[in-house]
Scaffold this motif. Structure first.
Motif, PDB file in Angstrom:
ATOM      1  N   ASN A  89      83.620  56.888  97.031  1.00 48.43           N
ATOM      2  CA  ASN A  89      82.867  56.227  96.177  1.00 48.43           C
ATOM      3  C   ASN A  89      83.623  55.257  95.129  1.00 48.43           C
ATOM      4  O   ASN A  89      83.436  55.288  93.725  1.00 48.43           O
ATOM      5  CB  ASN A  89      81.999  57.273  95.366  1.00 48.43           C
ATOM      6  CG  ASN A  89      80.976  57.803  96.180  1.00 48.43           C
ATOM      7  OD1 ASN A  89      80.305  56.912  96.872  1.00 48.43           O
ATOM      8  ND2 ASN A  89      80.539  58.959  95.997  1.00 48.43           N
ATOM      9  N   ARG A  93      81.122  48.540  96.792  1.00 49.06           N
ATOM     10  CA  ARG A  93      81.018  46.928  97.107  1.00 49.06           C
ATOM     11  C   ARG A  93      81.746  46.378  98.195  1.00 49.06           C
ATOM     12  O   ARG A  93      81.195  45.778  98.947  1.00 49.06           O
ATOM     13  CB  ARG A  93      80.878  46.313  95.737  1.00 49.06           C
ATOM     14  CG  ARG A  93      80.240  44.851  96.171  1.00 49.06           C
ATOM     15  CD  ARG A  93      80.491  44.174  94.756  1.00 49.06           C
ATOM     16  NE  ARG A  93      79.327  44.701  93.720  1.00 49.06           N
ATOM     17  CZ  ARG A  93      78.173  44.306  93.818  1.00 49.06           C
ATOM     18  NH1 ARG A  93      77.597  43.518  94.529  1.00 49.06           N
ATOM     19  NH2 ARG A  93      77.337  44.802  92.598  1.00 49.06           N
ATOM     20  N   LYS A 122      72.591  48.959  94.734  1.00 47.22           N
ATOM     21  CA  LYS A 122      71.597  49.242  93.660  1.00 47.22           C
ATOM     22  C   LYS A 122      71.582  50.871  93.910  1.00 47.22           C
ATOM     23  O   LYS A 122      71.502  51.901  93.094  1.00 47.22           O
ATOM     24  CB  LYS A 122      70.308  48.725  93.713  1.00 47.22           C
ATOM     25  CG  LYS A 122      70.286  47.536  92.972  1.00 47.22           C
ATOM     26  CD  LYS A 122      70.587  47.565  91.521  1.00 47.22           C
ATOM     27  CE  LYS A 122      70.568  46.295  90.648  1.00 47.22           C
ATOM     28  NZ  LYS A 122      70.754  46.446  89.305  1.00 47.22           N
ATOM     29  N   HIS A 124      73.599  52.928  95.643  1.00 39.61           N
ATOM     30  CA  HIS A 124      74.671  53.392  95.020  1.00 39.61           C
ATOM     31  C   HIS A 124      74.801  53.654  93.705  1.00 39.61           C
ATOM     32  O   HIS A 124      75.276  55.094  93.177  1.00 39.61           O
ATOM     33  CB  HIS A 124      76.087  52.564  95.518  1.00 39.61           C
ATOM     34  CG  HIS A 124      77.369  53.219  95.130  1.00 39.61           C
ATOM     35  ND1 HIS A 124      77.731  54.206  95.614  1.00 39.61           N
ATOM     36  CD2 HIS A 124      78.106  52.602  94.418  1.00 39.61           C
ATOM     37  CE1 HIS A 124      78.956  54.625  95.013  1.00 39.61           C
ATOM     38  NE2 HIS A 124      79.297  53.558  94.111  1.00 39.61           N
ATOM     39  N   GLU A 125      74.334  52.700  92.885  1.00 38.03           N
ATOM     40  CA  GLU A 125      74.505  52.865  91.476  1.00 38.03           C
ATOM     41  C   GLU A 125      73.616  53.896  90.817  1.00 38.03           C
ATOM     42  O   GLU A 125      73.887  54.569  89.891  1.00 38.03           O
ATOM     43  CB  GLU A 125      74.062  51.726  90.803  1.00 38.03           C
ATOM     44  CG  GLU A 125      75.105  50.326  91.014  1.00 38.03           C
ATOM     45  CD  GLU A 125      74.629  48.997  90.611  1.00 38.03           C
ATOM     46  OE1 GLU A 125      73.510  48.968  90.127  1.00 38.03           O
ATOM     47  OE2 GLU A 125      75.673  48.298  90.585  1.00 38.03           O
ATOM     48  N   TYR A 126      72.517  54.338  91.613  1.00 40.41           N
ATOM     49  CA  TYR A 126      71.490  55.491  91.474  1.00 40.41           C
ATOM     50  C   TYR A 126      71.926  56.528  91.778  1.00 40.41           C
ATOM     51  O   TYR A 126      71.400  57.764  91.607  1.00 40.41           O
ATOM     52  CB  TYR A 126      70.168  55.109  91.872  1.00 40.41           C
ATOM     53  CG  TYR A 126      69.394  53.843  91.168  1.00 40.41           C
ATOM     54  CD1 TYR A 126      69.871  53.414  90.220  1.00 40.41           C
ATOM     55  CD2 TYR A 126      68.636  53.332  91.797  1.00 40.41           C
ATOM     56  CE1 TYR A 126      69.114  52.266  89.413  1.00 40.41           C
ATOM     57  CE2 TYR A 126      67.864  52.221  91.387  1.00 40.41           C
ATOM     58  CZ  TYR A 126      68.212  51.483  89.998  1.00 40.41           C
ATOM     59  OH  TYR A 126      67.631  50.441  89.586  1.00 40.41           O
TER      60      TYR A 126
END
Length: 217
Positions: A89, A93, A122, A124-126
């Motif tokens: 992580n 991107r 998105k 991943h952002e969550y």
């Protein structure tokens, strides 16, 4: 096949509907809500950009149980010598961008559209999607990404710019998450993953494991 309504976030029950060659439905949209619901039901999008969205739940399902991971002696030497630096992580991107740009054998184009990439970023952002990065001399040379549902990891794609990079990342991920993951969904057959221990199981067995993990989350 069932045509999905763009105004309703739903899918046919994959346990009751076999579809055509693994295709459960078509149409709908690529909203985050629909993508997330699909993965919770064992359904994933796979289609050529510019064409109708196809939603799949193949039978049998290609999966890997972490305890059945196979690591060759040559790969173990590479891992033990720390030939690669592997992170988790740190650059989702760039991993998904490289997966999009990698050309596969027998494919003229990528299945990973820009719209679908944006959805995964998105997620991943969550905190619902994760990546593994493989580095050599501070250069990103391999990686993989997927979606985590409880103890089920739905692997999406991987790439390698140098030999053994994606394989090293996959082995690292499995060995370092074996207590957190019950099964890895590889979706479709590849010789690469079969050599690491992946195998076919009935769709019903996979969906039973997935449903249990959904209930425990």
């Amino acid at each position: 096949m069932v045509r999905l309504d763009e105004n309703e976030i739903s899918f046919p029950d994959p346990e009751l509907y076999d579809g055509h060659k693994g295709i459960i439905a078509f149409g709908g949209d690529l909203s985050i809500e629909r993508i997330w619901l699909g993965y919770q039901l064992g359904i994933f999008p796979w289609y050529n950009p510019g064409e109708e969205i196809l939603w799949w739940c193949p039978d049998p399902r290609f999966v890997l149980f972490p305890k059945e991971l196979k690591v060759s002696k040559s790969m173990r030497k590479i891992l033990n010598k720390n030939f690669f630096t592997i992170t988790e992580n740190q650059n989702f991107r760039e991993v998904i961008k490289n997966c999009q740009q990698t050309r596969r054998k027998g494919q003229d184009s990528t299945w990973l559209s820009n719209e679908l990439m944006d959805v995964f970023v998105k997620l991943h952002e969550y905190g619902l999607a994760k990546s593994i990065e493989v580095w050599k001399d501070d250069e990103l040379v391999g990686g993989l990404y997927g979606i985590q549902i409880g103890k089920v990891f739905c692997g999406e794609s991987m790439f390698a710019k140098v030999s053994n990079a994606s394989k090293a990342g996959f082995i690292y991920f499995v060995e370092n998450n074996k207590n957190k993951i019950e099964i890895i969904d590889c979706q479709s057959y590849t010789e690469h993953l079969e050599s690491l221990g992946a195998k076919m199981i009935p769709k019903k067995e996979f969906l039973t494991i997935l449903k249990k993990n959904n209930e425990l989350r």
